[in-house]
Design a protein around this motif. Structure first.
Motif, short mmCIF file in Angstrom:
data_model
loop_
_atom_site.label_atom_id
_atom_site.label_comp_id
_atom_site.label_asym_id
_atom_site.label_seq_id
_atom_site.Cartn_x
_atom_site.Cartn_y
_atom_site.Cartn_z
N SER A 133 1.26 -18.21 20.09
CA SER A 133 0.47 -17.63 21.20
C SER A 133 0.97 -18.14 22.60
N TRP A 177 -4.98 -20.00 23.84
CA TRP A 177 -3.73 -20.33 23.98
C TRP A 177 -2.60 -19.38 24.45
N SER A 178 -2.76 -18.21 24.29
CA SER A 178 -1.80 -17.20 25.27
C SER A 178 -2.43 -17.04 26.56
N ASP A 197 -13.41 -15.31 30.72
CA ASP A 197 -13.56 -15.58 29.58
C ASP A 197 -15.21 -15.47 29.10
N SER A 219 -16.40 -13.72 32.14
CA SER A 219 -16.27 -12.20 31.74
C SER A 219 -17.28 -11.32 31.42
N VAL A 266 -0.96 -8.77 25.52
CA VAL A 266 -0.43 -9.80 24.67
C VAL A 266 -1.25 -9.68 23.33
N VAL A 297 4.23 -5.53 23.41
CA VAL A 297 4.99 -5.70 22.21
C VAL A 297 4.46 -6.67 21.30
N ILE A 300 6.55 -11.00 20.68
CA ILE A 300 6.92 -11.08 21.95
C ILE A 300 7.75 -12.41 21.78
N1 LIG Z 1 2.01 -10.13 21.33
C1 LIG Z 1 2.40 -10.98 20.76
O1 LIG Z 1 3.65 -11.19 20.21
C2 LIG Z 1 1.46 -12.15 20.26
C3 LIG Z 1 1.95 -13.64 19.88
C4 LIG Z 1 0.81 -14.41 19.42
C5 LIG Z 1 -0.39 -14.08 19.60
N2 LIG Z 1 -0.93 -12.78 19.91
C6 LIG Z 1 -2.22 -12.13 19.96
O2 LIG Z 1 -2.95 -12.80 20.90
C7 LIG Z 1 -4.50 -12.93 20.98
C8 LIG Z 1 -4.73 -14.23 21.50
O3 LIG Z 1 -4.41 -15.28 20.78
P1 LIG Z 1 -4.77 -16.76 21.57
O4 LIG Z 1 -4.15 -17.40 20.31
O5 LIG Z 1 -4.69 -17.01 22.80
O6 LIG Z 1 -6.31 -16.69 20.80
P2 LIG Z 1 -7.20 -17.80 21.28
O7 LIG Z 1 -8.41 -17.55 20.36
O8 LIG Z 1 -6.71 -19.10 21.56
O9 LIG Z 1 -8.01 -17.25 22.55
C9 LIG Z 1 -8.81 -15.96 22.77
C10 LIG Z 1 -9.72 -16.19 23.94
O10 LIG Z 1 -10.46 -14.93 24.17
C11 LIG Z 1 -11.83 -15.36 24.53
N3 LIG Z 1 -12.39 -13.99 24.51
C12 LIG Z 1 -13.06 -13.26 23.27
N4 LIG Z 1 -13.88 -12.36 23.83
C13 LIG Z 1 -13.52 -12.16 25.26
C14 LIG Z 1 -14.06 -11.36 26.21
N5 LIG Z 1 -14.98 -10.39 25.71
N6 LIG Z 1 -13.77 -11.46 27.27
C15 LIG Z 1 -12.96 -12.64 27.82
N7 LIG Z 1 -12.58 -13.59 26.78
C16 LIG Z 1 -12.91 -13.23 25.71
C17 LIG Z 1 -12.17 -16.44 23.66
O11 LIG Z 1 -13.41 -16.96 24.14
C18 LIG Z 1 -10.90 -17.17 23.60
O12 LIG Z 1 -11.24 -18.30 24.69
C19 LIG Z 1 -4.74 -12.68 19.51
O13 LIG Z 1 -4.95 -11.57 19.04
C20 LIG Z 1 -3.00 -13.08 18.92
O14 LIG Z 1 -2.95 -12.22 17.75
C21 LIG Z 1 -0.01 -11.74 20.05
#
Ligand SMILES: NC(=O)c1ccc[n+]([C@@H]2O[C@H](COP(=O)([O-])OP(=O)(O)OC[C@H]3O[C@@H](n4cnc5c(N)ncnc54)[C@H](O)[C@@H]3O)[C@@H](O)[C@H]2O)c1
Length: 375
Positions: A133, A177-178, A197, A219, A266, A297, A300
């Motif tokens: 992420s 994380w992302s 958030d 948010s 993402v 993508v 990523i």
């Molecule tokens: N595209 C890619 O290659 C790729 C790679 C890794 C992860 N991801 C995806 O990225 C997404 C995020 O992953 P992460 O590990 O950062 O998740 P995470 O759980 O660490 O963070 C998600 C955040 O979103 C917040 N959130 C939830 N609802 C919300 C809203 N309505 N408004 C604002 N914030 C809100 C949560 O409170 C949390 O802090 C996941 O869906 C994961 O599968 C994509």
């Protein structure tokens, strides 16, 4: 145990499950490691590096036939089904709830599947998901940097603090994380960064990690609309519940955005938090909706395969080693976090979420192990 590290066959997947350095750890613990020819080539690791670490370079069919633990990056593809054998352990990103056919094959073939994505830790976080992420968030910002350029379809904006020119604005929804990964680079480039958030604790934790040119807002609809109107780049980093049907950013909302703004999704959930999002590939990464460039993508990290493989290998090594040293059953019995990742076991589905989604009978992981040992 005999551990097999194959070359990934999914399109545009250049990562490998284990670095040569991690291989030497397995060997030092008395395990045999088989590596498919060129398994690490996409991540900058040569067969020679694996051999020096103590692995045996082994052709694909023989590797699948002989290994007890198949140690991978991506889910099992159709071409791999017939190579698997009964009671083999597969450790990888399985995403069983998105791959019904694969899940049925694992059940039919009595494979013990353990997935990275559901193994949590004592803080309730997902240690084998987080590194990817972070990388995806950083890659998301780099995509924004690229697609904001005139020659790549953008309005010709350099996402950087330049003397005499207004500072670009980047909005990131989701402080996990992302989101933090994206914000680190966006802020380091001197942009005005706003993160939103719903979780105050997530915002506080992100605030501790990031510099002062990052602003934090709750948010809600009002704050989101304010950001949408002024932002040059919107980066969606929300973990969106799979069952949720509404959107935070609707098609109509795109009309409020600046001409030439960019959306980087993402999270990549088709019609998820961003209604107009549909996942794309590295080959064809971007498309326009309502005049706004979208980049979505779904792998990523694969674009940064060497970095990603090093991060993934370090994150998964302790779990792979636990399984290899103790055997799957003992490792799952002793480690409740690992137990959460057990997806299939000797023909039984042991991951509740997937069982519920596809209406397949669920068996508790420990019960499944006991049942198999009694019979
Ligand atoms: N595209 C890619 O290659 C790729 C790679 C890794 C992860 N991801 C995806 O990225 C997404 C995020 O992953 P992460 O590990 O950062 O998740 P995470 O759980 O660490 O963070 C998600 C955040 O979103 C917040 N959130 C939830 N609802 C919300 C809203 N309505 N408004 C604002 N914030 C809100 C949560 O409170 C949390 O802090 C996941 O869906 C994961 O599968 C994509």
């Amino acid at each position: 145990m005999i551990i097999g590290i194959p070359k990934e066959i999914k399109k545009n997947e250049f990562r490998v499950a284990s670095t040569p350095s991690a291989v030497s750890t397995f060997v030092n613990h008395g395990h045999t490691v088989l590596v498919e020819p060129n398994a690490g080539i996409g991540s900058g690791f040569l067969d020679m590096d694996y051999e020096k670490a103590g692995a045996r370079i082994t052709l694909r069919e023989e590797l699948y036939k002989n290994c007890d633990l198949l140690y991978k990056v991506k889910e099992i593809e159709a071409l791999e089904y017939d190579l698997l054998h009964e009671n083999q352990i597969v450790l990888t990103y399985l995403h069983s709830n998105a791959h019904l056919e694969m899940t049925n094959e694992l059940l039919k073939r009595k494979i013990s599947g353990i997935c990275y994505e559901d193994v949590d830790d004592e803080r309730g976080e997902f240690p084998m998901l987080a590194p990817m992420s972070i990388l995806a968030g950083k890659g998301g910002f780099l995509a924004a940097l690229y697609f904001s350029q005139s020659v790549h379809g953008g309005r010709g904006l350099l996402l950087n603090r330049i003397t005499g020119v207004s500072i670009p604005e980047i909005t990131i929804i989701g402080c996990g994380w992302s989101g933090v990964g994206a914000a680190e680079l966006a802020a380091a480039f001197g942009n005005k960064v706003t993160m939103l958030d719903i979780n105050k604790r997530a915002m506080d934790s992100a605030k501790d990690k990031l510099p002062v040119n990052v602003e934090f807002l709750f948010s809600n609809r009002e704050n989101l609309l304010t950001c949408l109107k002024r932002t040059d780049v919107l980066i969606n980093c929300i973990l969106w519940p799979k069952t949720r049907k509404d959107h935070l950013v609707s098609r109509e909302d795109l009309k409020l955005m600046r001409r030439g703004a960019v959306i980087i999704d993402v999270a990549c959930d088709d019609a998820g938090a961003v209604e107009t999002c549909r996942s794309t590939t590295h080959d064809d990464p971007a498309y326009y909706e309502e005049g706004i460039l979208h980049y979505a993508v779904d792998n990523i990290p694969s674009g940064f395969a060497e970095t990603a493989s090093q991060m993934l290998s370090s994150a998964t090594l302790p779990y792979a080693l636990e399984i290899a040293n103790q055997g799957l059953e003992e490792a799952v019995r002793r480690n409740a976090h690992l137990k959460r990742g057990l997806t299939t076991y000797r023909g039984m589905l042991t991951l509740k979420e997937t069982a519920d989604k596809y209406d397949i009978p669920f068996v508790d992981p420990l019960l499944a192990i006991n049942k198999a040992q009694e019979s």
